[in-house]
Design a protein around this motif. Structure first.
Motif, PDB file in Angstrom:
ATOM      1  N   MET A   1      20.507  13.974  24.499  1.00 29.68           N
ATOM      2  CA  MET A   1      20.046  13.468  23.219  1.00 29.68           C
ATOM      3  C   MET A   1      19.459  14.596  22.373  1.00 29.68           C
ATOM      4  O   MET A   1      19.784  14.707  21.195  1.00 29.68           O
ATOM      5  N   LEU A   2      18.601  15.411  22.971  1.00 30.14           N
ATOM      6  CA  LEU A   2      17.985  16.517  22.242  1.00 30.14           C
ATOM      7  C   LEU A   2      19.036  17.540  21.806  1.00 30.14           C
ATOM      8  O   LEU A   2      18.967  18.071  20.701  1.00 30.14           O
ATOM      9  N   THR A   7      22.284  20.263  17.674  1.00 33.00           N
ATOM     10  CA  THR A   7      23.617  20.587  17.169  1.00 33.00           C
ATOM     11  C   THR A   7      23.809  20.061  15.751  1.00 33.00           C
ATOM     12  O   THR A   7      24.382  20.752  14.906  1.00 33.00           O
ATOM     13  N   PHE A   8      23.316  18.865  15.469  1.00 27.96           N
ATOM     14  CA  PHE A   8      23.423  18.292  14.133  1.00 27.96           C
ATOM     15  C   PHE A   8      22.717  19.172  13.108  1.00 27.96           C
ATOM     16  O   PHE A   8      23.276  19.497  12.058  1.00 27.96           O
TER      17      PHE A   8
END
Length: 73
Positions: A1-2, A7-8
């Motif tokens: 999740m992190l 990456t986003f």
């Protein structure tokens, strides 16, 4: 999740930290931490600088792209 979140933000950020890191030969991570910590201390003023610098960098990239297209003709 992190990792997805990181990456986003790396994909869609302006590239200000990368530009400053390459320009001044400083670690990108240190510049990012500087922006984060100084934003807490200065009540968001560095975020305004970051957004303004991102807009300026995008305009510079756009102008360079248009200039190379014109000179290629």
């Amino acid at each position: 999740m992190l990792q997805k979140i990181l990456t986003f933000f790396e994909r869609y950020s302006f590239g200000v930290c990368t530009y400053l890191g390459e320009k001044f030969n400083v670690s990108i991570g240190k510049i990012r931490l500087f922006f984060i910590y100084s934003s807490f201390l200065a009540v968001g003023f560095p975020l305004i600088f970051y957004i303004f610098a991102g807009i300026v960098l995008d305009i510079r990239k756009f102008v360079k792209r248009v200039h190379t297209r014109v000179t290629d003709l």
